[in-house]
Design a protein around this motif. Structure first.
Motif, mmCIF file in Angstrom:
data_model
loop_
_atom_site.group_PDB
_atom_site.id
_atom_site.type_symbol
_atom_site.label_atom_id
_atom_site.label_comp_id
_atom_site.label_asym_id
_atom_site.label_seq_id
_atom_site.Cartn_x
_atom_site.Cartn_y
_atom_site.Cartn_z
ATOM 1 N N UNK A 83 -40.989 -29.140 -39.945
ATOM 2 C CA UNK A 83 -40.703 -29.589 -38.584
ATOM 3 C C UNK A 83 -39.175 -28.915 -39.323
ATOM 4 N N UNK A 84 -38.766 -28.097 -38.853
ATOM 5 C CA UNK A 84 -37.173 -26.842 -38.655
ATOM 6 C C UNK A 84 -36.598 -26.373 -40.171
ATOM 7 N N UNK A 85 -37.996 -26.740 -41.180
ATOM 8 C CA UNK A 85 -37.489 -26.133 -42.299
ATOM 9 C C UNK A 85 -37.151 -24.734 -42.496
ATOM 10 N N UNK A 86 -36.940 -23.913 -43.692
ATOM 11 C CA UNK A 86 -36.601 -22.615 -43.894
ATOM 12 C C UNK A 86 -36.897 -21.762 -45.066
ATOM 13 N N UNK A 87 -37.567 -20.930 -45.228
ATOM 14 C CA UNK A 87 -37.553 -21.090 -46.863
ATOM 15 C C UNK A 87 -36.819 -21.512 -48.218
ATOM 16 N N UNK A 88 -35.750 -21.376 -47.877
ATOM 17 C CA UNK A 88 -34.969 -22.077 -48.349
ATOM 18 C C UNK A 88 -34.523 -23.835 -48.661
ATOM 19 N N UNK A 89 -34.798 -23.594 -48.007
ATOM 20 C CA UNK A 89 -34.887 -25.504 -47.448
ATOM 21 C C UNK A 89 -36.024 -26.272 -48.181
ATOM 22 N N UNK A 90 -37.012 -25.214 -48.065
ATOM 23 C CA UNK A 90 -38.553 -25.542 -48.376
ATOM 24 C C UNK A 90 -38.679 -25.231 -50.226
ATOM 25 N N UNK A 91 -38.034 -24.535 -50.284
ATOM 26 C CA UNK A 91 -37.940 -24.648 -51.687
ATOM 27 C C UNK A 91 -36.983 -25.684 -52.524
ATOM 28 N N UNK A 92 -35.946 -26.324 -51.915
ATOM 29 C CA UNK A 92 -35.260 -27.131 -52.514
ATOM 30 C C UNK A 92 -36.008 -28.469 -51.993
ATOM 31 N N UNK A 93 -37.097 -29.023 -50.610
ATOM 32 C CA UNK A 93 -37.896 -29.582 -51.014
ATOM 33 C C UNK A 93 -38.741 -29.440 -51.715
ATOM 34 N N UNK A 94 -39.491 -28.393 -52.706
ATOM 35 C CA UNK A 94 -40.547 -28.408 -53.459
ATOM 36 C C UNK A 94 -40.430 -28.954 -54.440
ATOM 37 N N UNK A 95 -38.957 -28.395 -54.432
ATOM 38 C CA UNK A 95 -38.580 -28.467 -56.247
ATOM 39 C C UNK A 95 -37.746 -29.648 -56.451
ATOM 40 N N UNK A 96 -37.301 -30.762 -55.510
ATOM 41 C CA UNK A 96 -36.593 -31.727 -55.386
ATOM 42 C C UNK A 96 -38.029 -32.520 -56.115
#
Length: 131
Positions: A83-96
């Motif tokens: 919820x509330x994620x963008x592709x940019x924040x999701x890239x961060x999430x996936x990489x982390x």
């Protein structure tokens, strides 16, 4: 060796610069559910054996991807689930999450995981492969 729940989430929280443990856990559960849909056989079982039990169960969820997602589509799918994620924040999430997964898996298993995924995931795992 299995990485403990606290240590696993501590690393994700640190790498993702999350403000709360809940954010780190949400990212871990989402990314591992999507990853689990892409891995099969011994590779999936071996990875699950190295994750904290709760997250191993998420990875082993019997959902199956109809087709392997490219890294870009994997990130978009992650964004759609958070919820509330963008592709940019999701890239961060996936990489982390995937960089900590690579730490838990070790070099050999990470290589086997990458062989089951479409080209380009090496960067998300923090393990760039030579061209």
């Amino acid at each position: 060796m299995v990485m403990r729940w606290e240590a696993f989430l501590d690393r994700i929280e640190e790498r993702g610069a999350y403000e709360s443990r809940q954010e780190a856990e949400r990212a871990a559960r989402t990314v591992l559910a999507l990853l689990g849909a892409h891995l099969v056989g011994e590779v999936r079982a071996d990875l699950a054996a190295r994750l904290p039990e709760d997250l191993a169960l998420v990875l082993l969820n019997p959902l199956r991807a109809r087709e392997p997602l490219s890294p870009e589509r994997f990130v978009r799918a992650t964004a759609a689930w958070i919820e509330g994620a963008t592709e940019r924040t999701a890239t961060w999430d996936v990489s982390a999450v995937l960089s900590v997964v690579a730490d838990a898996a070790g070099e050999e298993l990470t290589h086997s995981i990458l062989l089951q995924l479409p080209a380009g995931y090496d960067l998300l795992f923090g393990h760039p492969q030579p061209a």
